[in-house]
Structures are given as C-alpha cells and as structure tokens.
Scaffold this motif. Sequence first.
Motif, PDB file in Angstrom:
ATOM      1  N   MET A 119       0.859  -0.920   0.137  1.00 19.41           N
ATOM      2  CA  MET A 119      -0.077  -0.144   0.546  1.00 19.41           C
ATOM      3  C   MET A 119       1.166   1.322  -0.388  1.00 19.41           C
ATOM      4  N   LYS A 120       0.692   2.232  -1.227  1.00 13.93           N
ATOM      5  CA  LYS A 120       1.223   3.827  -0.771  1.00 13.93           C
ATOM      6  C   LYS A 120       0.815   4.039   0.167  1.00 13.93           C
ATOM      7  N   ARG A 121       1.728   5.436   0.417  1.00 12.82           N
ATOM      8  CA  ARG A 121       1.643   6.031   1.725  1.00 12.82           C
ATOM      9  C   ARG A 121       0.189   6.634   1.546  1.00 12.82           C
ATOM     10  N   ALA A 122      -0.052   7.455   0.138  1.00 15.34           N
ATOM     11  CA  ALA A 122      -0.998   7.702   0.335  1.00 15.34           C
ATOM     12  C   ALA A 122      -2.291   7.862   0.493  1.00 15.34           C
ATOM     13  N   GLU A 123      -2.361   5.815   0.255  1.00 11.13           N
ATOM     14  CA  GLU A 123      -3.688   5.048  -0.058  1.00 11.13           C
ATOM     15  C   GLU A 123      -3.855   5.199   1.378  1.00 11.13           C
ATOM     16  N   ARG A 124      -2.092   4.875   1.894  1.00 11.18           N
ATOM     17  CA  ARG A 124      -2.877   4.155   3.838  1.00 11.18           C
ATOM     18  C   ARG A 124      -3.338   5.777   4.541  1.00 11.18           C
ATOM     19  N   HIS A 153      -4.970   7.489   3.640  1.00  9.62           N
ATOM     20  CA  HIS A 153      -6.850   7.250   3.290  1.00  9.62           C
ATOM     21  C   HIS A 153      -6.844   6.552   4.412  1.00  9.62           C
ATOM     22  N   ALA A 154      -6.879   5.363   3.860  1.00  9.76           N
ATOM     23  CA  ALA A 154      -7.326   4.551   5.038  1.00  9.76           C
ATOM     24  C   ALA A 154      -6.768   4.383   7.063  1.00  9.76           C
ATOM     25  N   ILE A 155      -5.976   5.183   7.494  1.00 10.82           N
ATOM     26  CA  ILE A 155      -5.398   5.948   8.946  1.00 10.82           C
ATOM     27  C   ILE A 155      -6.578   6.940   8.942  1.00 10.82           C
ATOM     28  N   SER A 156      -7.020   7.914   8.279  1.00 16.84           N
ATOM     29  CA  SER A 156      -8.027   8.275   8.525  1.00 16.84           C
ATOM     30  C   SER A 156      -9.486   7.977   8.606  1.00 16.84           C
ATOM     31  N   GLU A 157      -9.590   6.831   8.227  1.00 18.68           N
ATOM     32  CA  GLU A 157     -11.086   6.398   7.806  1.00 18.68           C
ATOM     33  C   GLU A 157     -11.183   5.345   8.861  1.00 18.68           C
ATOM     34  N   MET A 158      -9.746   4.661   9.614  1.00 18.13           N
ATOM     35  CA  MET A 158      -9.742   3.754  10.509  1.00 18.13           C
ATOM     36  C   MET A 158      -9.982   4.934  12.295  1.00 18.13           C
ATOM     37  N   LEU A 159      -9.884   5.584  11.345  1.00 22.47           N
ATOM     38  CA  LEU A 159      -9.062   6.782  12.981  1.00 22.47           C
ATOM     39  C   LEU A 159     -10.801   7.510  13.045  1.00 22.47           C
TER      40      LEU A 159
END
Length: 232
Positions: free
Chosen positions: A1-6, A8-14
Amino acid sequence: MKRAERLHAISEMLRRSGARGVSAERLAREFEVSVRTIKRDIDALENSGASIWSRPGPGGGYGLAKSAFLPPVSLSPTQAVALMVAVSVSADAPYADLARAGVRKIMDVLDPKTRKRADELAHRLWVNSPPSSSRATRSAIETAMTEQKVLRIRYTSRDGTTTTRDVEPVLFASTNCQWYLIGWCLLRDAMRWFAVSRIERATVTMTACRGHTIQEVGEPPMHARPVHGRND
C-alpha cells in the motif's frame, strides 16, 4: 500500500473508532508498518488539516475530532451523477483515487431511492478515458506534493531526451487536457513544467522542500484558477 492510500485508510480507521480512539500499535499492526511510521503518518494528516486528537498513556491513542466528520449528505440524483462523471473523466488528475473513494462514501450515505435513481442515470453515461501513468508514479508525485518533499523523477522531454532530476514540487496544473507537475528543478536551478504523462518513474526523497512559492511560477495559463468548492 502506497503512503497516500495508507493515510486515507488511517483517517478512515480513526473516524470509525469514534470516541474510543485507536492506538499507534494497533495501527502499526493493521498496516504492517512500524509505530514510528504511524506517528509520521499522523503528523502528515495533521499537517494536511485533519483534526486529530491524541490521548497519552496506557489505553491512549488517536482519534478524529467530531468536527472532522461530514454532516448528513443530501444530493439530488443528478448531483450525485455529476460527481461520478467528474472523477471518471479525470482519472489522471492528482489524487483521483482518493476522489473516487470520496464519491463512493457519498453514494453510500445517500438514501436508497436517490442512490437507485443515480445508479440508473449513471448507466446512461459512457466515458472513454485514456490510460493514465502508473499508480506507483502518481502516488509518489502526490505524496511529494502533500508532504513537500523533494521528488526524484526520470523524465523524457518532448524531444526524446531522458534525464533524472530532483524537483521541489510547487503545484499541479491542468492545461490543454494535460496535467503538469510544476516545481523547482535542481538540475536546471529554475522553475520547470513537467508533463505527468512523461514522468516514467518517481521516488519521494527524505529532503524537505525549501519553500518555493506559487508566485515564482509566474502567470497562470488563461482561465486557470485554483481548485476549491466555492463559486467565488
């Protein structure tokens, strides 16, 4: 997973964690990176404007402030389809993947009747977009712009000359149906426009940009304007 995608995924998990929050250790396990990397990602999200709170100590972690959540979304079927069209015809635009993810989230929260009508109308629109540059290259360019880090690119100019350059990204511009990365080229010691379609490879370095400004780019193309959600 590229950082930009990560990111976005982190913000969704938060966002999903609500008031409970989530620890850096859990995020590290989820995305298979180090805790140090997660903390850098959290800093990047905060620098991009995300309202993140942190709670130290045992049982602590990170979360998104309530003010960061979207209020209920109310769109007409045609407004929803307009968003789908906009992202579909701009597959090579910066952050296009995140835009598509955003539209999917909006569609998910629409009422079932509106979503059904939007889906029916969307099937009456066909889009034939040319292939875009590789996802890895685009992700590196986007990350360098977001984090303001020097970008190393392999670039083939219009006359066929290929060079490797370090570039300090300043802005993206779309003109004549072509996306450009505009930045300070350390090889030429000057501001340069790079057609994204001719960037063959891109790598984000650890070197921070020195703060070149948009004003240094010069006059924008005719009718060019910043991207924003207002009509002013």
